[in-house]
Design an enzyme around this catalytic site. Structure first.
Site, short mmCIF file in Angstrom:
data_model
loop_
_atom_site.label_atom_id
_atom_site.label_comp_id
_atom_site.label_asym_id
_atom_site.label_seq_id
_atom_site.Cartn_x
_atom_site.Cartn_y
_atom_site.Cartn_z
N ASP A 25 -42.33 43.02 10.90
CA ASP A 25 -43.40 42.01 10.90
C ASP A 25 -42.92 40.69 11.53
O ASP A 25 -41.71 40.46 11.70
CB ASP A 25 -43.85 41.77 9.45
CG ASP A 25 -45.32 41.42 9.35
OD1 ASP A 25 -45.89 40.95 10.35
OD2 ASP A 25 -45.89 41.59 8.26
N ASP A 56 -54.88 42.91 10.29
CA ASP A 56 -55.00 42.94 8.82
C ASP A 56 -56.44 43.19 8.41
O ASP A 56 -56.72 43.41 7.23
CB ASP A 56 -54.52 41.61 8.22
CG ASP A 56 -53.00 41.54 8.14
OD1 ASP A 56 -52.35 42.58 8.39
OD2 ASP A 56 -52.46 40.46 7.83
C1 GLA Z 1 -48.64 40.50 7.28
C2 GLA Z 1 -48.96 41.92 7.65
C3 GLA Z 1 -49.44 42.68 6.44
C4 GLA Z 1 -48.39 42.63 5.36
C5 GLA Z 1 -48.05 41.19 5.04
C6 GLA Z 1 -46.87 41.10 4.09
O1 GLA Z 1 -49.78 39.77 7.00
O2 GLA Z 1 -49.90 41.96 8.68
O3 GLA Z 1 -49.73 44.02 6.81
O4 GLA Z 1 -47.25 43.34 5.78
O5 GLA Z 1 -47.71 40.46 6.21
O6 GLA Z 1 -46.51 39.80 3.81
#
Ligand code: GLA
Length: 724
Positions: free
Chosen positions: A475, A542
Site C-alpha cells: 500500500d 476502496d
Molecule cells: C488503504 C487501502 C485499504 C486498506 C487500508 C489500510 O486505504 O486502500 O484497502 O488496506 O489502506 O489502512
C-alpha cells in the site's frame, strides 16, 4: 521484419502487424517524423513533409529556405533549436553554447532489447526487435540515444531515450521526455481517465483538441487517483469500435506529463514523460540519464482496439510471466470485515469459514502491527497482543488449513509515532521542512537515501523470518509534499524517490520470491504500468459499492486488462453501504481478479454455499478474465445499462455481462449486437440453450427481454460456447 531501414531515402520503417511508424534522417541530419498509422508498404513517403515557406521561421541552410524544423514532424524536439513548438527536451550545458541542436550520427538495428536504467520496462520477448539511434549535439559535449522497441504481434512500440554528458562541465537537464510524436492535422479527440479517491478512472473524458496546449499530468509524486498516464488520441469520428486511434502510456509511477499541442499550422504534437515542473537534473561528467519508457499503439478498431492491444502487451510483456496467465488466488481480505480489530483466533476462524466459500488465500490487512492509522509505519513489528505467537505461527496455521497466507505492508511510509522516526527524525522523512505537512498521520519515507531502503528490507527480513508468504498487498497512502531528500536537490527529488521505490520493489521481490504482489495506494492511486511490472494485480479502489465499481472497472479497462484489476465481493462498508443483491455483487466483481472482503463467519450456511458457487463459477470463467479479448458494448456512463464481453483468443468461449444500473427492469424492447465472435462458428447460449451462429449474434444481436423473461435483476452473466 519489424524494422526496415531504406538506405537510399534514409528512412526507418517500424512495422507491427497492423501499423507502420515511419521517420527519416533529413538532409540536415535531423530526424524527421513522417507517418504513424495503419500498416503501409515501405514506399518513399518523404513527399508528405511540409516544405512550405512561412515568414519568421528559421532555416538550416543559408542557401535554401526549403527546410525548417518548425514545420516538419520531429522525433525529438529540443528547445532553442528553431522549432517553436513545445519541446520534449531542454538542457543547458555549462559552456553556454546553448543551441540544443541534435544531429543523427549512426544507428543500429538488433534483435531483443536493452533495459531502461533503474526502471521497469516492457520485457524482452522472442519477437522483439530494436532500433537505437545515436544523436550528438554539434556544439556541446553530449550524446542522446533514442530507443525504439517493436512488439510486432501486440502492435506496440516502446520508446525511451538517454542523455550522456561527455564533457567535463555540468549538464543541467530541465526536461527530458520519453517521446515526441508529431501528426499532421488536428481533427482529433483526446481521451483521458479522470477521477479521484473512490472514483479512480471512472470518468472517461473525451475532449476535442484545439489550438493551444492540453496537459494530462500528475504533481503528487505518484500517478495519482485523479489522473492516469494512459491517453488516447483518435480521429474525431472514431468511436469505441472503429476509426483510427492511438494509445499512449508510460511505464512510470511518479509525476508524469502528457502534453498535446496544436501549433499555429494546425498540426498536432504529443509529448509524454516525466513532468518537468521544477524538474532539474544535474548530470555530472560521464553520467547518463534515462527517461522512463513510453508505450504507444495504433488501432483502426477505435478505443476498443487500443485497449485490446495494450491488454495483450501488458499481459505478454509487462506483467511477470509466472503470473500473467496463471490461475489467481481467490482471496479474502481482512480490511472491510475487521479493520484494525485483528487477532489470531479471529483470523483462523475466518480462514475456516472462508474455505467453505471456495476462498484459497487469507490476506491480513492493516492492523497486524498497530491499532490505528496513527502509528508504527516504519517499525512493522507484529503486535504481540493480537498475535502472541507471531506471524510464523499464524502463517503455519493458515497453511495447515490448506490456505495461502498473505499480508499487507506500507513500506514507503513512516509514522511520526514510530521508533524508526524517533531515532532518525532528520534522515528518514522525505522533507526537511520544520513540522512537515502530515497526511493520514504519516510521512513519506526518504527513498532517495539508500540507508532507509536497506533498513526497510532488513526490518521486513527479520520480521518475516521463516514466514512462508504467498501474497503481499503493498500500500501507499499519501501524496508527496515539500519534497527534499537528504542527498539530493529539490529538482531531482521526485524522480529519485521513484527510482528509490523501484529499488525497494526489486529488493522485496527478491526477499519474498514467488509471492504474488498486489499493489494498492489508498485504493487505486498508483494504478500504472510501473506498478504492474511488479504486481500482476492492483486494488482498483476502496469504493466497493458494485454500482460505483462498474464505472471504475469499466474506465480502468480502457488502459489495463481485467486480470490486473482486483475486484472484491464486499458489503461496501467503506463507502455507501447501499444494499445490493449477492448476484449483482458477484457479476460486478467477477470482471477482474476476484476475491472477497466481508466477514463470511456471519453468513448463513446457505449464503456460504452461494459464495462457494460463485467461486467455482469464477474459476470456470477465469481464463476469459486472464486472457480474453474485451469488448465494451455499453458504457455505464449511459446511466442506464452497462454491458461488455470477454472472448477467448480461439473464439470458442465467451462471456457476456449485462447490468441495469438504475434498477430499471427490462420492460422496453432491448436488443444488443454481440462482438468479437467467430462469424462462422455456432454458439450455444448456456443459459437458454439457444444455438446461433456468430454471424447472427453479431448482426441480429440478442434480445435481452427474451433471455431473462420478466425476471427483474440488475446483473447477468451469459456464457457462450462454440460447438465443434
Ligand atoms: C488503504 C487501502 C485499504 C486498506 C487500508 C489500510 O486505504 O486502500 O484497502 O488496506 O489502506 O489502512
Amino acid at each position: 521484419m519489424g524494422i526496415v531501414f531504406d538506405n537510399k531515402s534514409k528512412t526507418f520503417y517500424l512495422n507491427t502487424q497492423n501499423s507502420s511508424y515511419v521517420f527519416c534522417v533529413s538532409d540536415f541530419n535531423t530526424l524527421e517524423h513522417l507517418y504513424y498509422g495503419k500498416r503501409i508498404p515501405s514506399d518513399d513517403i518523404r513527399y508528405i513533409s511540409n516544405r512550405q515557406i512561412y515568414s519568421f521561421q528559421s532555416h538550416e541552410s543559408r542557401d535554401s529556405r526549403a527546410f525548417s524544423t518548425a514545420t516538419v514532424g520531429l522525433e525529438i524536439a529540443t528547445f532553442n533549436s528553431g522549432d517553436f513548438r513545445t519541446p520534449s527536451v531542454i538542457y543547458d550545458y555549462e559552456s553556454n553554447l546553448n543551441a540544443n541542436r541534435l544531429r543523427y550520427v549512426s544507428h543500429e538495428i538488433y534483435k531483443g532489447r536493452k533495459a531502461v536504467l533503474g526502471m521497469p520496462c516492457s520485457r524482452e520477448n522472442a519477437e522483439c526487435e530494436s532500433l537505437g539511434i545515436l544523436l550528438c549535439d554539434d556544439q556541446n559535449q553530449l550524446e542522446v540515444r533514442l530507443f525504439y522497441v517493436v512488439y510486432y504481434s501486440e502492435n506496440v512500440i516502446a520508446r525511451h531515450q538517454t542523455i550522456k554528458n561527455l564533457g567535463d562541465k555540468n549538464l543541467k537537464i530541465s526536461k527530458f521526455a520519453s517521446m515526441n510524436l508529431d501528426f499532421y492535422g488536428s481533427d482529433y479527440h483526446v481521451v483521458t481517465l479522470e477521477g479521484m479517491y473512490l472514483s479512480e478512472r471512472s470518468n472517461v473524458v473525451r475532449t476535442p483538441i484545439r489550438k493551444g496546449v492540453f496537459k494530462n499530468n500528475s504533481l503528487v509524486g505518484t500517478t495519482s487517483h485523479h489522473k492516469n498516464p494512459f491517453m488516447v488520441l483518435c480521429d474525431s469520428c472514431a468511436d469505441e469500435h472503429s476509426g483510427n486511434a492511438y494509445g499512449f502510456n508510460l511505464i512510470y509511477s511518479g509525476n508524469f506529463s502528457e502534453e498535446i499541442e496544436v501549433d499555429r499550422l494546425g498540426d498536432t504534437r504529443i509529448i509524454a514523460g516525466i513532468d518537468d515542473t521544477a524538474f532539474c537534473w544535474n548530470l555530472v561528467s560521464g553520467q547518463t540519464f534515462s527517461s522512463p519508457e513510453a508505450i504507444i499503439t495504433y488501432s483502426d478498431e477505435g478505443l476498443g482496439g487500443v485497449s485490446r492491444n495494450f491488454h495483450n502487451h501488458i499481459r505478454n510483456n509487462i506483467i511477470e510471466s509466472d503470473f500473467a496467465y496463471a490461475k489467481r488466488p481467490i482471496v479474502i481480505n481482512t480490511w472491510e470485515p475487521f479493520f484494525f480489530d485483528l487477532s489470531e483466533d479471529k483470523i483462523l476462524h475466518l480462514a475456516k469459514e472462508s474455505k467453505k466459500c471456495g476462498i484459497d488465500t487469507i490476506v491480513v490487512d492493516d492492523g497486524w502491527f498497530r491499532n490505528s492509522i496513527k502509528e508504527n509505519l516504519g517499525d512493522f513489528k507484529v503486535d504481540k497482543n493480537k498475535f502472541p505467537l507471531g506471524l510464523k505461527s499464524l502463517a503455519d496455521k493458515i497453511h495447515a488449513q490448506g490456505l495461502n497466507f498473505g499480508i499487507w505492508i506500507e513500506p514507503e511510509m513512516v509514522s511520526p509515532n514510530s521508533d524508526y522516526y524517533r531515532e532518525n527524525a532528520n534522515t528518514c522523512a522525505l522533507s526537511n521542512a520544520n513540522e512537515p505537512l502530515i497526511s493520514r498521520n504519516q510521512y513519506v519515507l526518504d527513498l532517495t537515501n539508500d540507508e532507509n531502503i536497506d533498513y526497510i528490507v532488513n526490518r521486513l527480513k527479520q520480521e518475516f523470518d521463516g514466514v512462508e508468504l504467498d501474497y503481499l498487498k503493498w500500500d501507499y497512502n499519501r501524496y508527496i509534499t515539500e519534497a527534499s531528500g537528504l542527498n539530493c536537490s529539490a529538482g531531482e527529488v521526485y524522480h529519485r524517490q521513484v527510482l528509490g521505490s523501484y529499488k525497494l520493489f526489486f529488493a522485496l521481490k527478491d526477499l519474498f520470491k514467488g509471492a504474488l504482489f498486489e499493489n494498492c495506494a489508498g485504493g487505486g492511486g498508483r494504478f500504472d504500468l510501473g506498478m504492474l511490472y511488479f504486481s500482476p494485480q492492483v486494488w482498483a479502489s476502496d469504493n466497493t459499492d458494485p454500482y460505483e465499481r462498474l464505472y471504475i472497472q469499466y474506465g480502468t479497462s480502457y488502459a489495463y486488462p481485467p486480470s490486473a484489476i482486483s475486484c472484491h465481493f464486499t458489503e461496501g462498508k467503506c463507502t455507501s453501504g447501499r444494499p445490493s443483491s449477492f448476484e449483482f455483487r458477484y457479476n460486478v466483481a467477477s470482471f477482474g481478479a476476484y476475491g472477497y472482503e466481508l466477514n463470511v463467519c456471519e453468513l448463513s450456511d446457505n449464503e456460504k454455499a452461494i459464495l462457494s458457487e460463485y467461486s467455482s463459477k469464477y474459476r470456470e470463467d477465469e481464463q476469459l478474465v486472464l486472457s480474453g479479448d474485451l469488448y465494451r458494448l455499453i458504457s455505464p456512463e449511459s446511466n442506464t445499462f452497462c454491458a461488455y464481453m470477454m472472448v477467448s483468443k480461439d473464439k470458442n468461449r465467451a462471456k457476456f455481462n449485462f447490468f441495469s444500473i438504475n434498477a430499471r427492469g427490462l420492460t422496453e424492447t432491448f436488443t444488443l449486437k454481440l462482438m468479437g465472435l467467430d462469424p462462422k462458428k455456432l454458439y450455444k447460449n448456456q443459459n437458454t440453450g439457444l444455438i446461433l451462429s456468430g454471424e447472427t449474434l453479431m448482426n441480429v444481436g440478442i434480445r435481452l427481454n427474451d433471455l431473462f423473461g420478466k425476471k427483474r435483476s440488475d446483473g447477468y452473466t451469459v456464457n457462450f460456447v462454440a460447438l465443434d
